[in-house]
Design an enzyme around this catalytic site. Sequence first.
Site, PDB file in Angstrom:
ATOM      1  N   ILE A  54       0.888  -1.173   0.000  1.00 49.75           N
ATOM      2  CA  ILE A  54       0.000   0.000   0.000  1.00 49.75           C
ATOM      3  C   ILE A  54       0.925   1.222   0.000  1.00 49.75           C
ATOM      4  CG2 ILE A  54      -1.841   1.247   1.125  1.00 49.75           C
ATOM      5  CD1 ILE A  54      -2.391  -1.265   2.821  1.00 49.75           C
ATOM      6  N   THR A  55       0.854   2.058  -1.045  1.00 42.34           N
ATOM      7  CA  THR A  55      -0.098   1.997  -2.136  1.00 42.34           C
ATOM      8  C   THR A  55       0.553   1.389  -3.384  1.00 42.34           C
ATOM      9  OG1 THR A  55       0.508   4.205  -2.981  1.00 42.34           O
ATOM     10  CG2 THR A  55      -1.217   4.109  -1.315  1.00 42.34           C
ATOM     11  N   VAL A  77       2.873   3.851  -5.292  1.00 44.89           N
ATOM     12  CA  VAL A  77       4.064   4.352  -4.601  1.00 44.89           C
ATOM     13  C   VAL A  77       4.857   3.182  -4.002  1.00 44.89           C
ATOM     14  CG1 VAL A  77       4.888   5.796  -2.691  1.00 44.89           C
ATOM     15  CG2 VAL A  77       3.132   6.649  -4.248  1.00 44.89           C
ATOM     16  N   CYS A  78       4.329   2.544  -2.987  1.00 48.31           N
ATOM     17  CA  CYS A  78       5.126   1.545  -2.262  1.00 48.31           C
ATOM     18  C   CYS A  78       5.438   0.328  -3.122  1.00 48.31           C
ATOM     19  CB  CYS A  78       4.415   1.159  -0.978  1.00 48.31           C
ATOM     20  SG  CYS A  78       4.139   2.616   0.048  1.00 48.31           S
ATOM     21  N   THR A  79       4.471  -0.119  -3.918  1.00 49.02           N
ATOM     22  CA  THR A  79       4.724  -1.262  -4.797  1.00 49.02           C
ATOM     23  C   THR A  79       5.526  -0.831  -6.024  1.00 49.02           C
ATOM     24  OG1 THR A  79       2.673  -2.320  -4.097  1.00 49.02           O
ATOM     25  CG2 THR A  79       3.645  -3.105  -6.146  1.00 49.02           C
TER      26      THR A  79
END
Length: 239
Positions: free
Chosen positions: A132-133, A136-138
């Site tokens: 998540i999100t 961004v994070c992935t």
Amino acid sequence: MKLLIQILSLCALASAAVDSGYIYTRLNASEAMLLVVDLQVGLYSQVRDQTPEAYLNAMMAHSAIGPLFNLPTVLTTSASSGPNGPLPKEIVDMHPHAPLVSRQGEVNAWDNAEFRAAVEATGRKQIIIAGITTDVCTAFLALSLRQAGYEVWANTDASGTFSTRIADEANVRMRGAGVQTIGMFAIVLELMRDWRNTPGAAEVLPYFDKYLPSYGFLARSHAAAVLNGTLIPGEAGLA
Ligand SMILES: *[C@@H]1O[C@H](CO)[C@@H](O)[C@H](O)[C@H]1NC(C)=O
Ligand SMILES: *[C@@H]1O[C@H](CO)[C@@H](O)[C@H](O)[C@H]1NC(C)=O
């Protein structure tokens, strides 16, 4: 006769075309590892592209792929003492031996030296990721992993974000970098390869029963019919 020759030569053409140049890179449980990225209880509230119930299940299902296939796993969180919150305790409990890298500021987990070292220490080159999100994070981490030479599979069920538009854009961006964007069912079956393997039907059907009930209940219905089923009028003719 002429037609037969034409058909035969068409078959020859078809078999000559077998070498397409495409290489299907498959997940292999001996070469893969799992990343759980910022699936934090506070960030969970920001996921609007799935229902909260479906998304919670998808987070747990993603995390459970590690123990199912005995994959090295690295957990990470972003600023977990602030509003992003900790990982759900069920996810931490699933991975008693996995490193949990608590990032204090880096948005892209690859910018954190302790996280990079934890990934490198596994020696694995295939990485299954969700966070998540999604955008961004992935995606930031997936793009950095591709640049660093890893093969990346992004679990599209288990990443969440603000809208389906944002998710679609993030998945297109990742695919452009060669990330394979697929859901949990495909990840698990690509890892399993064959129902007769271990892990195979004996381990994977109970996993699906827990996290993919449509498939679990398919198996339950078959089991119930075999153990104690009786045909009702009209059924026998259907088989
Ligand atoms: C999976 O990887 C291992 C280790 O690299 C290799 O020995 C094995 O042949 C691979 N399995 C498949 C089905 O490709
Ligand atoms: C088996 O089926 C019968 C009738 O269809 C039912 O009465 C019985 O409870 C079932 N037994 C089990 C163990 O499900």
